[in-house]
Design a protein around this motif. Structure first.
Motif, short mmCIF file in Angstrom:
data_model
loop_
_atom_site.label_atom_id
_atom_site.label_comp_id
_atom_site.label_asym_id
_atom_site.label_seq_id
_atom_site.Cartn_x
_atom_site.Cartn_y
_atom_site.Cartn_z
N ALA A 23 9.44 -15.65 7.55
CA ALA A 23 9.57 -17.06 7.95
C ALA A 23 8.39 -17.52 8.79
O ALA A 23 8.04 -16.90 9.78
CB ALA A 23 10.85 -17.27 8.72
N GLY A 24 7.76 -18.58 8.38
CA GLY A 24 6.68 -19.17 9.17
C GLY A 24 5.30 -18.75 8.73
O GLY A 24 4.31 -19.30 9.20
N GLU A 25 5.21 -17.79 7.82
CA GLU A 25 3.89 -17.33 7.38
C GLU A 25 3.12 -18.43 6.67
O GLU A 25 1.93 -18.64 6.93
CB GLU A 25 4.03 -16.12 6.46
CG GLU A 25 3.97 -14.82 7.23
CD GLU A 25 4.24 -13.62 6.35
OE1 GLU A 25 3.96 -13.69 5.12
OE2 GLU A 25 4.74 -12.62 6.88
N SER A 27 3.51 -21.65 6.99
CA SER A 27 3.14 -22.69 7.95
C SER A 27 1.95 -22.27 8.79
O SER A 27 1.04 -23.06 9.04
CB SER A 27 4.30 -23.01 8.90
OG SER A 27 5.51 -22.86 8.26
N THR A 28 1.96 -21.01 9.22
CA THR A 28 0.86 -20.52 10.05
C THR A 28 -0.46 -20.57 9.27
O THR A 28 -1.48 -21.01 9.79
CB THR A 28 1.13 -19.08 10.51
OG1 THR A 28 2.39 -19.08 11.20
CG2 THR A 28 0.07 -18.58 11.46
N LYS A 31 -1.64 -24.05 8.82
CA LYS A 31 -2.14 -24.53 10.10
C LYS A 31 -3.61 -24.10 10.29
O LYS A 31 -4.46 -24.90 10.67
CB LYS A 31 -1.27 -23.90 11.21
CG LYS A 31 -1.19 -24.69 12.48
CD LYS A 31 -0.25 -24.00 13.45
CE LYS A 31 -0.77 -24.18 14.86
NZ LYS A 31 0.13 -23.58 15.85
N ARG A 45 0.20 -30.17 13.73
CA ARG A 45 1.51 -29.76 14.23
C ARG A 45 2.62 -30.36 13.38
O ARG A 45 3.59 -29.70 13.02
CB ARG A 45 1.69 -30.14 15.69
CG ARG A 45 2.97 -29.53 16.26
CD ARG A 45 3.07 -29.60 17.77
NE ARG A 45 1.92 -29.02 18.42
CZ ARG A 45 1.22 -29.65 19.37
NH1 ARG A 45 1.56 -30.85 19.75
NH2 ARG A 45 0.20 -29.07 19.92
N ARG A 46 2.46 -31.65 13.02
CA ARG A 46 3.50 -32.28 12.18
C ARG A 46 3.61 -31.57 10.83
O ARG A 46 4.71 -31.30 10.35
CB ARG A 46 3.16 -33.76 11.98
CG ARG A 46 3.50 -34.61 13.21
CD ARG A 46 3.03 -36.04 13.04
NE ARG A 46 3.51 -36.62 11.80
CZ ARG A 46 2.96 -37.68 11.20
NH1 ARG A 46 1.93 -38.28 11.75
NH2 ARG A 46 3.46 -38.14 10.09
N ALA A 48 2.77 -28.49 10.14
CA ALA A 48 3.28 -27.13 10.32
C ALA A 48 4.79 -27.15 10.57
O ALA A 48 5.53 -26.32 10.04
CB ALA A 48 2.56 -26.46 11.49
N ILE A 49 5.26 -28.11 11.37
CA ILE A 49 6.70 -28.19 11.65
C ILE A 49 7.47 -28.51 10.37
O ILE A 49 8.46 -27.85 10.04
CB ILE A 49 7.00 -29.23 12.75
CG1 ILE A 49 6.46 -28.73 14.10
CG2 ILE A 49 8.50 -29.53 12.84
CD1 ILE A 49 6.54 -29.75 15.24
N PHE A 52 7.40 -25.44 8.15
CA PHE A 52 8.23 -24.35 8.70
C PHE A 52 9.72 -24.61 8.43
O PHE A 52 10.46 -23.72 7.99
CB PHE A 52 7.95 -24.24 10.20
CG PHE A 52 8.56 -23.03 10.86
CD1 PHE A 52 8.66 -21.82 10.19
CD2 PHE A 52 9.00 -23.10 12.16
CE1 PHE A 52 9.21 -20.71 10.82
CE2 PHE A 52 9.55 -21.99 12.80
CZ PHE A 52 9.65 -20.79 12.12
N GLU A 53 10.15 -25.84 8.68
CA GLU A 53 11.56 -26.17 8.42
C GLU A 53 11.89 -26.00 6.94
O GLU A 53 12.98 -25.54 6.59
CB GLU A 53 11.87 -27.61 8.87
CG GLU A 53 11.87 -27.81 10.39
CD GLU A 53 13.14 -27.28 11.06
OE1 GLU A 53 13.92 -26.56 10.40
OE2 GLU A 53 13.33 -27.58 12.26
#
Lengths: 145, 136, 114
Positions: A23-25, A27-28, A31, A45-46, A48-49, A52-53
């Protein structure tokens, strides 16, 4: 800093249901990519958030899914398609606090009914389409000013 | 309106949080430092956020905040990184596993752990002048 | 301190079981994890959370938690309010964040601290 984008940039990730470690890979990595292109920090940030969701939703609810992004000088488009149970009532699912997540997911800190609202909040354009028994597709666009 | 209530609503409009050094926070809460980046002595915390639900952390965009949480899984570090959180404090003496520690090291996010519960930790930091983000 | 005094001092909005405002608050607990509250909350506590799932009422009731304060201005589903009224749990709301609310309650309940 001017955006360092000339040709469209594309990429994709495969997401596996239940794989919380992953999870989050996506998005990172997105980013890092946006940062290298000189995109504004708040916009990163927007994006990535929202990403991520979307990743979390696939991991929590679906068997598998794909995340694709497409970056142009004007915007980033993030499209997430999953092979999941689908959403019966989209309007309800979009309400803050509404969730069908089981208890074990809430014990991990997710499934509080803020995922889809968060994705919408952070996108300039948000589209969702779902077929019960087949899956859900979300498309989010974040414009570069 | 009672005197007490008046006082609270006045202070609500006027306060702005104090910047507190992360090192000072660890002393106040008798917290152990699990991941300590090189620049730890220089890290300033501008606000705090206490939550176990990660979407809430993401909802409020909390740059330069301290996240106080009872969860220690790697996705907490991811959340922090994506939301721009500066440091994470685990409550109830919870200790993260090696995967979480590794990810925090990679992302340069300091990890602290205190025996206190979330309520008491928040109480002590509030008393020290730390505040929530004003974005609500 | 009576729950009523705390509600007034922090401008909380009591949504259910207003008779409960006369109860004495023994302390507070902040968490969004039901297992954590099951393990650590104490009789007569108030519980600070942004979790609005129906199960919060059952957990509060089992642990003798007298009130639940939902933070962040989160809307509370009707079924939760109904259940809370039945179980005699005072559910309150505030627009404050959990950290801020916990900090202020801590100051109110520990006036001699510092």
């Amino acid at each position: 800093m001017p955006l360092n984008i000339t040709d469209p940039i594309e990429g994709s990730f495969q997401l596996i249901g239940g794989n919380f470690a992953q999870a989050g890979e996506a998005s990172t990595q997105l980013k890092i990519k946006l940062s290298a292109l000189g995109v504004d920090e708040l916009l990163i940030r927007r994006a990535a958030i929202a990403t991520f969701e979307a990743e979390m939703n696939v991991i929590i609810y679906a068997a598998a899914g794909w995340l694709n992004y497409h970056i142009t000088p004007n915007c980033i488009t993030i499209r997430v398609e999953d092979m999941g149970p689908g959403i019966e009532d989209i309007e309800k699912a979009m309400q803050e606090g509404y969730s069908t997540a089981p208890e074990w997911v809430r014990e991990l800190g997710w499934g509080a009914g803020m995922g889809l609202p968060n994705m919408k909040k952070n996108s300039d354009t948000f589209k969702i389409d779902s077929v019960v028994g087949e899956g859900t597709t979300v498309e989010m666009v974040i414009n570069f000013p | 309106m009672t005197e007490l209530r008046k006082k609270t609503s006045d202070s609500r409009q006027s306060f702005s949080g104090k910047n507190v050094k992360l090192k000072e926070i660890s002393q106040l809460l008798e917290a152990s430092i699990i991941v300590s980046p090189e620049n730890i002595d220089d890290i300033n915390i501008e606000s705090a956020c206490s939550a176990d639900l990660m979407s809430d952390v993401l909802y409020y965009h909390s740059p330069n905040s301290l996240l106080i949480t009872g969860l220690t899984q790697p996705h907490v570090i991811r959340t922090a990184e994506i939301a721009g959180i500066k440091a994470i404090l685990f409550v109830l003496n919870k200790k993260p596993d090696s995967r979480t520690i590794e990810l925090a090291q990679q992302q340069n996010i300091p990890l602290l752990s205190t025996q206190l519960c979330m309520y008491t930790a928040a109480g002590i930091l509030y008393e020290a002048g730390v505040r929530s983000l004003r974005d609500y | 301190m009576k729950l009523k005094e705390l509600v007034e001092a922090l401008s909380l909005e009591a949504k259910t079981y207003k008779d409960g405002l006369q109860k004495e608050v023994t302390g507070a607990y902040a968490s969004d994890l039901l297992s954590d509250v099951m393990a650590n909350a104490k009789d007569g506590n108030i519980w600070i959370t942004l979790q609005t799932h129906l199960n919060i009422v059952a957990v509060a009731s089992l642990k003798g938690v007298i009130g639940i304060i939902i933070v962040g201005g989160r809307k509370i589903p009707e079924d939760v309010l109904k259940k809370a009224e039945e179980e005699k749990i005072t559910v309150m709301t505030t627009s404050l964040h959990a950290f801020e609310l916990a900090g202020r309650i801590y100051q109110l309940l520990n006036p001699n601290y510092s």
